[in-house]
Design an enzyme around this catalytic site. Structure first.
Site, PDB file in Angstrom:
ATOM      1  N   GLY A 185      77.301  31.763  55.532  1.00  0.00           N
ATOM      2  CA  GLY A 185      76.659  30.658  55.217  1.00  0.00           C
ATOM      3  C   GLY A 185      75.034  30.767  55.348  1.00  0.00           C
ATOM      4  O   GLY A 185      74.537  30.122  56.273  1.00  0.00           O
ATOM      5  N   SER A 221      72.640  31.452  52.255  1.00  0.00           N
ATOM      6  CA  SER A 221      71.939  30.804  51.038  1.00  0.00           C
ATOM      7  C   SER A 221      72.258  29.335  50.861  1.00  0.00           C
ATOM      8  O   SER A 221      73.214  28.947  51.136  1.00  0.00           O
ATOM      9  CB  SER A 221      72.492  31.581  49.756  1.00  0.00           C
ATOM     10  N   SER A 237      80.513  33.730  49.794  1.00  0.00           N
ATOM     11  CA  SER A 237      81.676  34.677  49.722  1.00  0.00           C
ATOM     12  C   SER A 237      82.865  34.450  50.437  1.00  0.00           C
ATOM     13  O   SER A 237      82.682  34.212  51.721  1.00  0.00           O
ATOM     14  CB  SER A 237      81.417  36.181  49.564  1.00  0.00           C
ATOM     15  N   GLU A 272      74.082  44.549  56.633  1.00  0.00           N
ATOM     16  CA  GLU A 272      74.346  44.016  55.424  1.00  0.00           C
ATOM     17  C   GLU A 272      73.744  45.175  54.540  1.00  0.00           C
ATOM     18  O   GLU A 272      74.524  45.592  53.453  1.00  0.00           O
ATOM     19  CB  GLU A 272      74.012  42.737  54.925  1.00  0.00           C
TER      20      GLU A 272
HETATM   21  C1  FAD Z   1      78.289  38.072  44.428  1.00  0.00           C
HETATM   22  C2  FAD Z   1      77.317  37.523  45.332  1.00  0.00           C
HETATM   23  C3  FAD Z   1      77.613  37.116  46.306  1.00  0.00           C
HETATM   24  C4  FAD Z   1      76.881  36.438  47.396  1.00  0.00           C
HETATM   25  N1  FAD Z   1      77.474  36.312  48.557  1.00  0.00           N
HETATM   26  C5  FAD Z   1      76.696  35.274  49.555  1.00  0.00           C
HETATM   27  C6  FAD Z   1      77.321  34.886  50.814  1.00  0.00           C
HETATM   28  O1  FAD Z   1      78.464  35.311  51.045  1.00  0.00           O
HETATM   29  N2  FAD Z   1      76.416  34.102  51.484  1.00  0.00           N
HETATM   30  C7  FAD Z   1      75.369  33.889  51.228  1.00  0.00           C
HETATM   31  O2  FAD Z   1      74.818  33.281  52.053  1.00  0.00           O
HETATM   32  N3  FAD Z   1      74.621  34.370  50.055  1.00  0.00           N
HETATM   33  C8  FAD Z   1      75.532  35.055  49.130  1.00  0.00           C
HETATM   34  N4  FAD Z   1      74.951  35.192  47.779  1.00  0.00           N
HETATM   35  C9  FAD Z   1      73.529  34.822  47.625  1.00  0.00           C
HETATM   36  C10 FAD Z   1      72.268  35.918  47.626  1.00  0.00           C
HETATM   37  O3  FAD Z   1      72.023  36.224  48.910  1.00  0.00           O
HETATM   38  C11 FAD Z   1      71.311  35.074  46.719  1.00  0.00           C
HETATM   39  O4  FAD Z   1      71.746  35.153  45.460  1.00  0.00           O
HETATM   40  C12 FAD Z   1      70.034  36.119  46.756  1.00  0.00           C
HETATM   41  O5  FAD Z   1      69.543  36.011  48.066  1.00  0.00           O
HETATM   42  C13 FAD Z   1      69.030  35.503  45.620  1.00  0.00           C
HETATM   43  O6  FAD Z   1      68.957  34.325  45.984  1.00  0.00           O
HETATM   44  P1  FAD Z   1      68.960  33.178  44.721  1.00  0.00           P
HETATM   45  O7  FAD Z   1      70.001  33.359  44.019  1.00  0.00           O
HETATM   46  O8  FAD Z   1      68.599  31.881  44.979  1.00  0.00           O
HETATM   47  O9  FAD Z   1      67.607  33.634  43.784  1.00  0.00           O
HETATM   48  P2  FAD Z   1      66.052  33.350  43.989  1.00  0.00           P
HETATM   49  O10 FAD Z   1      65.671  33.462  45.175  1.00  0.00           O
HETATM   50  O11 FAD Z   1      65.953  31.978  43.309  1.00  0.00           O
HETATM   51  O12 FAD Z   1      65.416  34.416  42.863  1.00  0.00           O
HETATM   52  C14 FAD Z   1      65.400  34.217  41.498  1.00  0.00           C
HETATM   53  C15 FAD Z   1      64.625  35.308  41.064  1.00  0.00           C
HETATM   54  O13 FAD Z   1      63.175  35.439  41.468  1.00  0.00           O
HETATM   55  C16 FAD Z   1      62.913  36.755  42.069  1.00  0.00           C
HETATM   56  N5  FAD Z   1      62.190  36.627  43.166  1.00  0.00           N
HETATM   57  C17 FAD Z   1      62.479  35.637  43.945  1.00  0.00           C
HETATM   58  N6  FAD Z   1      61.287  35.925  45.075  1.00  0.00           N
HETATM   59  C18 FAD Z   1      60.549  36.783  44.722  1.00  0.00           C
HETATM   60  C19 FAD Z   1      59.447  37.513  45.261  1.00  0.00           C
HETATM   61  N7  FAD Z   1      58.972  37.092  46.620  1.00  0.00           N
HETATM   62  N8  FAD Z   1      58.819  38.638  44.639  1.00  0.00           N
HETATM   63  C20 FAD Z   1      59.297  38.818  43.594  1.00  0.00           C
HETATM   64  N9  FAD Z   1      60.622  38.346  42.806  1.00  0.00           N
HETATM   65  C21 FAD Z   1      61.120  37.266  43.604  1.00  0.00           C
HETATM   66  C22 FAD Z   1      64.295  37.153  42.413  1.00  0.00           C
HETATM   67  O14 FAD Z   1      64.490  38.750  42.796  1.00  0.00           O
HETATM   68  C23 FAD Z   1      65.276  36.933  41.348  1.00  0.00           C
HETATM   69  O15 FAD Z   1      64.987  37.621  40.222  1.00  0.00           O
HETATM   70  C24 FAD Z   1      75.671  35.979  47.114  1.00  0.00           C
HETATM   71  C25 FAD Z   1      75.154  36.312  45.825  1.00  0.00           C
HETATM   72  C26 FAD Z   1      75.968  37.117  44.830  1.00  0.00           C
HETATM   73  C27 FAD Z   1      75.313  37.269  43.529  1.00  0.00           C
END
Ligand code: FAD
Length: 398
Positions: free
Chosen positions: A129, A131, A163, A249
């Site tokens: 937990g 994100s 997840s 990870e």
């Molecule tokens: C299959 C899957 C399983 C997951 N499982 C877990 C889990 O078990 N537990 C958990 O906590 N999370 C989990 N996640 C979440 C995952 O860690 C986040 O989706 C990821 O960290 C990206 O965050 P966000 O989705 O909020 O995208 P955002 O952070 O909002 O990013 C959106 C876009 O902006 C870009 N961006 C953002 N900041 C920057 C920067 N500083 N420089 C350049 N580009 C940038 C990103 O690369 C992306 O393209 C999972 C995600 C997926 C897809």
């Protein structure tokens, strides 16, 4: 750097192969990929078999209940189990590959004794937990609050993309214990807690992916009481503990999958030969050849990382020592591997031709899920930032 295997390592490989040849034919059929309770039961039963045979947590230190194996033995284990078609960690992913190693590295003796054996035995499943709706790449912006009330924290907020939340017993949870202010930057004031998933106030709402799977969920936390004794690391020191978790990870968690991708690549070439696309399409042949070189290089990179860490690891270049915390080199691997995996399954679409529209085909399921690999565990852009700033020494983005 030494990429060869010693005699002892080959003996270890032989014993493992013999054990796999004995037990794998007796395994029950794998459950439907969308049946998460069924998958949990299957994955934890396999974990129990590993435990009973002495292969559980092979790379964990012996004093954490693991096998105390060298990184090379662990690599051989991943290589041979994948080659033999054994189940992967599945629902045990978080417990075995990052919460467990984090607790082994950062937990107290009581915490190690309480949480690690059930992970190794397959009795308890963990989820992550971290994100939140407003905190993904910028994880330190997380807002889930924990307020101290005697010997408990009272936690409220929400998490997303968790997840395996539906089938987990415990959650490695990041909370804010100190509000952000002029004196407290966002990276401070974060604390790493272990939360029971059946605690009152925890609500899990599954999310459906493009491929139809409910592998992750939203989590709503409403005045959840977590004992202070379930905190790993000091209060407000959670960001440092989180870096330990993330390095596991990104460091070792994907290694076994490289072997699987190399196997899939061989199957793509065989299928292309059988359906005539190999002869008809020189561009496809070139593409598969290039992917072969790419995955061979990734495997060599893995071996190199292991070889470096086995030598004690300097840490300065991003490699950890032995089981110790893997370093930023994991970002290079994660970046390239997640992109190569997407290219592999795009090539699978070419090989399948019109069958690429059949969603029931496992390659098409994997193709859809491969899209998530450049997002999960830190997006490609974030890995590029890490490589640029911390390995290449380029100026910070801000
Ligand atoms: C299959 C899957 C399983 C997951 N499982 C877990 C889990 O078990 N537990 C958990 O906590 N999370 C989990 N996640 C979440 C995952 O860690 C986040 O989706 C990821 O960290 C990206 O965050 P966000 O989705 O909020 O995208 P955002 O952070 O909002 O990013 C959106 C876009 O902006 C870009 N961006 C953002 N900041 C920057 C920067 N500083 N420089 C350049 N580009 C940038 C990103 O690369 C992306 O393209 C999972 C995600 C997926 C897809």
């Amino acid at each position: 750097m030494d990429l060869t295997y010693t005699e002892d390592e080959e003996v270890f490989r032989g014993q493992l192969k013999a054990w796999l040849a004995k037990v794998l034919p007796a395994l029950p059929p794998a459950p439907d990929p969308l049946d998460w309770p069924g998958r949990r039961a299957y994955d934890t039963a396999w974990q129990r078999m590993l435990y009973e045979a002495g292969y559980a947590g092979l790379h964990w230190p012996a004093d954490a209940g693991g096998g105390g194996a060298t990184p090379t033995q662990h690599l051989i284990f991943l290589e041979e189990t994948e080659r033999a078609g054994a189940p992967y960690v599945g629902a045990n992913f978080v417990g075995l590959l990052h919460a467990g190693p984090t607790i082994a590295a950062e937990g107290t003796a009581e915490q190690r004794a309480r949480w690690l054996p059930p992970v190794l035995r397959g009795d308890e499943v963990w989820c992550q937990g971290f994100s939140e709706p407003g905190a993904g790449s910028d994880l330190a912006s997380l807002r889930t609050r924990a307020v101290r009330d005697g010997d408990h924290y009272v936690v409220s907020g929400s998490k997303i993309w968790t997840s395996h939340a539906e089938v987990a017993d415990w959650c490695e949870l990041l909370v804010r214990t100190e509000p952000v202010s002029d004196a407290v930057p966002k990276h401070r004031g974060i604390t790493w807690l272990a939360m029971r998933m059946d605690a009152p106030g925890v609500t899990v709402r599954p999310l459906r992916t493009l491929a139809g799977s409910t592998e992750f969920a939203e989590m709503f936390l409403d005045d959840v009481r977590i004992p202070v004794t379930d905190r790993v690391g000091a209060e407000n020191d959670g960001w440092r503990v989180t870096m330990v978790t993330l390095s596991f990870e990104r460091g070792t968690a994907f290694v076994g999958e490289v072997v699987a991708c190399r196997r899939t690549l061989g199957e793509l070439a065989r299928t292309a030969r059988d359906n005539g696309r190999w002869d008809a399409d020189p561009a496809l042949r070139r593409r598969l050849g290039r992917l072969g070189a790419e995955f061979a290089a990734l495997w060599r990179l893995t071996q190199w990382n292991v070889s470096e860490s086995q030598g004690g690891g300097s840490g300065a270049d991003g490699s950890g020592g032995g089981f110790g915390v893997p370093g930023i080199g994991g970002s290079v691997f994660k970046l390239r591997y997640s992109q190569a995996r997407q290219e592999l399954y795009e090539a699978a679409g070419e090989v399948l031709g019109p069958d690429a529209l059949d969603l029931a085909h496992p390659w098409n399921q994997d193709r859809l899920s491969s899209l998530s690999y450049t997002i999960a565990a830190g997006t490609s852009q974030i890995q590029q930032n890490i490589v640029a700033e911390r390995i290449l020494g380029l100026p910070k983005e801000r």
